[in-house]
Design a protein around this motif. Structure first.
Motif, PDB file in Angstrom:
ATOM      1  N   VAL A  19       0.832  -1.205   0.000  1.00 39.10           N
ATOM      2  CA  VAL A  19       0.000   0.000   0.000  1.00 39.10           C
ATOM      3  C   VAL A  19       0.864   1.251   0.000  1.00 39.10           C
ATOM      4  O   VAL A  19       0.561   2.226  -0.695  1.00 39.10           O
ATOM      5  N   LEU A  20       1.953   1.227   0.752  1.00 38.87           N
ATOM      6  CA  LEU A  20       2.855   2.388   0.761  1.00 38.87           C
ATOM      7  C   LEU A  20       3.449   2.629  -0.620  1.00 38.87           C
ATOM      8  O   LEU A  20       3.503   3.767  -1.097  1.00 38.87           O
ATOM      9  N   ASP A  54      -6.960  -1.338   1.502  1.00 43.17           N
ATOM     10  CA  ASP A  54      -7.423  -0.743   0.253  1.00 43.17           C
ATOM     11  C   ASP A  54      -8.650   0.128   0.489  1.00 43.17           C
ATOM     12  O   ASP A  54      -8.728   1.260   0.001  1.00 43.17           O
ATOM     13  N   ALA A 104      -3.073   0.087  -6.231  1.00 41.44           N
ATOM     14  CA  ALA A 104      -3.112  -0.617  -4.952  1.00 41.44           C
ATOM     15  C   ALA A 104      -3.728  -1.998  -5.099  1.00 41.44           C
ATOM     16  O   ALA A 104      -3.296  -2.951  -4.437  1.00 41.44           O
ATOM     17  N   GLU A 140       0.717   3.968  -2.887  1.00 44.39           N
ATOM     18  CA  GLU A 140       0.422   5.370  -2.578  1.00 44.39           C
ATOM     19  C   GLU A 140       1.511   6.289  -3.122  1.00 44.39           C
ATOM     20  O   GLU A 140       1.216   7.373  -3.623  1.00 44.39           O
ATOM     21  N   PHE A 154      -7.499   3.209   3.170  1.00 43.27           N
ATOM     22  CA  PHE A 154      -6.453   4.185   2.884  1.00 43.27           C
ATOM     23  C   PHE A 154      -6.329   4.558   1.408  1.00 43.27           C
ATOM     24  O   PHE A 154      -5.723   5.569   1.087  1.00 43.27           O
ATOM     25  N   VAL A 155      -6.873   3.746   0.519  1.00 42.55           N
ATOM     26  CA  VAL A 155      -6.806   4.080  -0.907  1.00 42.55           C
ATOM     27  C   VAL A 155      -8.149   4.629  -1.372  1.00 42.55           C
ATOM     28  O   VAL A 155      -8.225   5.719  -1.939  1.00 42.55           O
ATOM     29  N   ARG A 196     -10.295   7.648   3.303  1.00 41.27           N
ATOM     30  CA  ARG A 196      -9.212   8.443   3.883  1.00 41.27           C
ATOM     31  C   ARG A 196      -9.152   8.206   5.385  1.00 41.27           C
ATOM     32  O   ARG A 196     -10.152   7.904   6.027  1.00 41.27           O
ATOM     33  N   ALA A 256      -1.688   5.986  -6.056  1.00 41.77           N
ATOM     34  CA  ALA A 256      -2.877   5.130  -5.982  1.00 41.77           C
ATOM     35  C   ALA A 256      -4.129   5.904  -5.602  1.00 41.77           C
ATOM     36  O   ALA A 256      -5.234   5.429  -5.841  1.00 41.77           O
ATOM     37  N   THR A 257      -3.984   7.101  -5.027  1.00 39.10           N
ATOM     38  CA  THR A 257      -5.187   7.865  -4.698  1.00 39.10           C
ATOM     39  C   THR A 257      -5.925   8.292  -5.962  1.00 39.10           C
ATOM     40  O   THR A 257      -7.143   8.318  -5.989  1.00 39.10           O
TER      41      THR A 257
END
Length: 141
Positions: free
Chosen positions: A30-31, A76, A45, A34, A79-80, A83, A38-39
């Motif tokens: 995920v890091l 996912d 992601a 991001e 955080f993707v 928020r 990925a946002t």
């Protein structure tokens, strides 16, 4: 040396370290996603987390793979797609859940197929060919 370490590590995956390693790998995935944006592109992601889930399903137990898939979905969704760690229940989150479930199933099936011994066919022993006496004397001379 590296081959021996990787073999020892993979043996540890089947010995109970699949879930913790999968969770740490999912956070790392995920890091990385991001950092790659990925946002704006949630597929980044989904692909990186999907690789973690698939590899965990192949190298570890089914229970560990299901747990890693749940953690991957939460990362996912929280955080993707969402928020600040708030889980979102949107159609995109449902697609991610279905994708992770399919990857668990396919990774587990691939592990089962790769570890199932194939039947071995042993051919019948051959008898030595008989050589006529006239050819045996000419071959020896």
């Amino acid at each position: 040396m590296l081959l021996a370490l990787s073999r020892r590590f993979l043996d540890g995956m089947s010995g109970g370290f699949g879930f913790p390693f999968g969770c740490v790998s999912a956070v790392g995935a995920v890091l990385v996603a991001e950092l790659c944006g990925a946002t704006g592109h949630p597929w980044y992601a989904l692909v990186t987390l999907g690789a973690v889930v698939l590899l965990t399903a192949f190298w570890s137990s089914v229970a560990a793979a299901i747990g890693v898939a749940a953690v991957a979905w939460a990362l996912d969704s929280g955080f993707v797609l969402g928020r600040a760690g708030e889980l979102t229940f949107t159609p995109a989150a449902a697609v991610a859940a279905l994708a992770f479930a399919a990857l668990v199933a396919s990774g587990s099936l691939a592990r089962l197929i790769s570890r199932t011994p194939m039947p071995v066919r042993i051919p019948a022993p051959r008898r030595p060919a008989e050589v006529p006496a006239s050819q045996a004397t000419t071959a020896a001379s």
